[in-house]
Design a protein around this motif. Structure first.
Motif, PDB file in Angstrom:
ATOM      1  N   GLU A  44      43.108  53.238  42.214  1.00 24.07           N
ATOM      2  CA  GLU A  44      43.997  52.580  41.223  1.00 24.07           C
ATOM      3  C   GLU A  44      43.444  51.198  40.798  1.00 24.07           C
ATOM      4  OE1 GLU A  44      46.440  52.045  38.108  1.00 24.07           O
ATOM      5  OE2 GLU A  44      46.303  53.934  39.395  1.00 24.07           O
ATOM      6  N   GLU A  45      43.189  50.249  41.863  1.00 29.42           N
ATOM      7  CA  GLU A  45      42.620  49.004  41.621  1.00 29.42           C
ATOM      8  C   GLU A  45      41.343  49.138  40.882  1.00 29.42           C
ATOM      9  OE1 GLU A  45      41.981  45.075  40.898  1.00 29.42           O
ATOM     10  OE2 GLU A  45      43.864  46.107  41.383  1.00 29.42           O
ATOM     11  N   GLN A  48      42.281  50.119  37.397  1.00 28.84           N
ATOM     12  CA  GLN A  48      42.977  48.622  36.613  1.00 28.84           C
ATOM     13  C   GLN A  48      41.735  47.521  36.360  1.00 28.84           C
ATOM     14  OE1 GLN A  48      45.878  47.762  35.257  1.00 28.84           O
ATOM     15  NE2 GLN A  48      46.450  50.094  35.833  1.00 28.84           N
ATOM     16  N   HIS A  51      39.853  48.423  33.199  1.00 28.30           N
ATOM     17  CA  HIS A  51      40.687  48.222  31.856  1.00 28.30           C
ATOM     18  C   HIS A  51      40.942  46.904  31.705  1.00 28.30           C
ATOM     19  CE1 HIS A  51      44.328  48.012  29.617  1.00 28.30           C
ATOM     20  NE2 HIS A  51      44.944  47.520  30.276  1.00 28.30           N
ATOM     21  N   ARG A  52      41.009  45.888  32.762  1.00 28.70           N
ATOM     22  CA  ARG A  52      40.943  44.524  32.715  1.00 28.70           C
ATOM     23  C   ARG A  52      39.631  43.935  32.077  1.00 28.70           C
ATOM     24  NH1 ARG A  52      43.700  44.673  37.662  1.00 28.70           N
ATOM     25  NH2 ARG A  52      41.766  43.874  38.692  1.00 28.70           N
ATOM     26  N   GLU A  90      45.265  42.596  24.024  1.00 30.67           N
ATOM     27  CA  GLU A  90      45.735  43.728  24.440  1.00 30.67           C
ATOM     28  C   GLU A  90      46.732  44.598  24.168  1.00 30.67           C
ATOM     29  OE1 GLU A  90      46.681  45.306  29.326  1.00 30.67           O
ATOM     30  OE2 GLU A  90      45.919  43.147  28.737  1.00 30.67           O
ATOM     31  N   PHE A 338      43.952  57.393  32.083  1.00 31.03           N
ATOM     32  CA  PHE A 338      44.542  56.249  31.966  1.00 31.03           C
ATOM     33  C   PHE A 338      45.308  56.192  30.463  1.00 31.03           C
ATOM     34  CE2 PHE A 338      44.799  51.505  31.288  1.00 31.03           C
ATOM     35  CZ  PHE A 338      45.680  51.473  32.482  1.00 31.03           C
TER      36      PHE A 338
END
Length: 516
Positions: A44-45, A48, A51-52, A90, A338
């Motif tokens: 999951e990290e 993310q 995505h970030r 975002e 996602f």
């Protein structure tokens, strides 16, 4: 095909309904559903983090749009536009992406060939866009119209090919101003499957939409009411979208048609050398175009594509079907889920001829598609030399693999009912017997296993006595047999005439503008 192999070509439950003919026996048309859980290398990290990173690229670095209309749309939407560089927040990106449907259906002129895009469906398309043609007899030569037609016929013939992608080989012998008219006419008359059109200028995409509408016998309103065709646009990595592809994407989206956005991010060349960096850049470039499309046409059907691979660091040549390619495809699959977007990937290789390298690289690519949860697989049959060659032999060999994948996805293979567990049969045969003659086998022998149409399962001596024919040569013979017996799908004569009249009129008007 030797007679004993014809008899063996039963092989699976669906063969009772197949559309095979004299050349080969093949599986029936079906929409494959991938039953397997996707391979997810990212935790999951990791999701993310990518995505970030993508949001930082979009918000801080920006994406260049070489299209004034797109720049005006972004400016009106409140994005920061500096020259031709767009930076977007975002919140804006996620709101726009959230408008896109997770699933949709494309319906061609034959509604029985409708394609559900998204979910667990996985669909395979023909090789697209090589400038060169290769076969055993001719070797490597520039693309030509008769070769184009042959690939379209193979696309129609094979039930494991679900859509007609871009030009399977570029017919260099047709002038670019009218090439799209001739190619689309052949695609729409020689196939009844979903067709792709290139976003290469206003005239080409507008002509394509009109031709698809005519071929389907649709009113303008009916054409715009639901997806009937699709395009694929590529970013110009790094960090750039060009004019014609964005123009075509906007025109199609406003007409309710499908746009797939596929950045071409080769790690070490047009993207960071790390897979995470290359995937992050690819995601940012794709989401930028999808956000634009969703602002203009909320709810327009879109998909995110991955073409992230690596280069040979000794030569700079693109490499495909590599371990890095496979992981990048799996990682992009996680990101597509996602964002709740359908995923496109490819069946590609770097090999120059249909040899062992071609097949192991292509199989790696296809398994990456399977493992990633891909919904649309471009270039699944016929691709060679990193996309510079289309080969009919490779097309046939790839279709063997695609049929095997389809069989792999059939639930009866892993069924665990009482008949499948077969305790009574095991007791009947005991420790001294065999299963060839028992009733359980006799009832199922014709449908129990996949049966190939180009693979040769005989032993070495039998193969040698029969001429020692290598796989590519067998595939060559299969392709020629298919083409010899090919019959185009039916089409109402009035539609065909209207389509021909449109092509003739547009040719008389000059087709699409060129600088030569």
């Amino acid at each position: 095909m030797p007679e004993e192999r014809r008899k063996r070509a039963g092989g699976r439950a669906g063969h009772a309904r197949r559309a095979g003919t004299r050349a080969i026996e093949q599986m029936a048309w079906r929409i494959p559903v991938n039953p397997d859980r996707p391979v997810e290398p990212l935790d999951e990290e990791g999701v993310q983090a990518i995505h970030r990173g993508a949001m930082r690229i979009l918000g801080e670095i920006g994406i260049r749009f070489l299209n004034d209309e797109a720049l005006g749309i972004f400016r009106q939407a409140g994005c920061r536009v500096d020259g031709d560089t767009v930076r977007m927040a975002e919140d804006f990106v996620m709101e726009m992406v959230g408008r896109a449907p997770a699933e949709f259906t494309i319906t061609p002129r034959n509604p029985d060939r409708a394609l559900p895009i998204g979910g667990r469906h996985i669909l395979f398309g023909n090789v697209s866009s090589p400038p060169n043609y290769w076969d055993i007899e001719r070797g490597k030569i520039p693309g030509f119209m008769e070769g184009f037609r042959d690939f379209i016929k193979l696309t129609q013939y094979f039930n494991c090919i679900h859509f007609a992608g871009g030009y399977p080989v570029e017919p260099i012998d047709i002038h670019p101003s009218v090439r799209h008219l001739d190619c689309l006419y052949e695609k729409l008359t020689l196939t009844d499957k979903v067709c792709h059109a290139y976003s290469l200028g206003r005239e080409r995409i507008e002509d394509a939409m009109e031709m698809v509408r005519i071929a389907g016998g649709l009113s303008h309103e009916a054409f715009r009411a639901s997806p009937r065709m699709f395009t694929n646009i590529n970013s110009v990595s790094p960090l750039k979208h060009d004019f014609p592809m964005i123009d075509g994407a906007l025109r199609l989206a406003r007409a309710g048609q499908v746009v797939i956005v596929t950045p071409f991010t080769l790690a070490g060349a047009m993207a960071p050398v790390t897979m995470a960096g290359a995937v992050t850049l690819s995601i940012a470039e794709a989401l930028a175009a999808i956000a634009l499309i969703q602002h203009v046409a909320p709810g327009a059907p879109v998909a995110i594509g991955t073409f992230t691979s690596n280069v040979d660091m000794k030569s700079g040549a693109p490499a495909f079907g590599t371990p890095e390619y496979m992981r990048a495809t799996q990682m992009t699959g996680q990101m597509a889920r996602f964002y709740r977007l359908p995923l496109r990937s490819s069946g590609v290789c770097a090999a120059n001829v249909p040899d062992g390298q071609a097949m192991w690289e292509t199989c790696n690519s296809l398994w990456a598609a399977m493992q990633s949860g891909t919904n649309v697989v471009y270039h699944a049959a016929g691709w060679l030399e990193g996309g510079l060659i289309a080969s009919p032999e490779k097309f046939v060999m790839d279709c063997e693999v695609l049929q095997m994948l389809q069989r792999y996805m059939e639930p009866e293979v892993w069924a665990t009912g009482a008949d499948a567990i077969a305790i009574e049969t095991i007791a009947e045969v005991g420790a001294e017997g065999h299963y060839f003659g028992c009733q359980h086998t006799q009832d199922r022998y014709a449908t129990a296993f996949y049966a190939p149409f180009v693979s040769d399962w005989r032993n070495y001596e039998a193969w040698q006595l029969d001429g020692a024919v290598w796989t590519a040569e067998r595939a060559h013979r299969v392709a020629k047999a298919i083409l010899a017996e090919f019959e185009p799908p039916p089409m109402e004569e009035a539609r065909r005439e209207e389509l021909a009249d449109f092509v003739a009129r547009r040719k008389a008007e000059g087709g699409a503008p060129t600088d030569f």
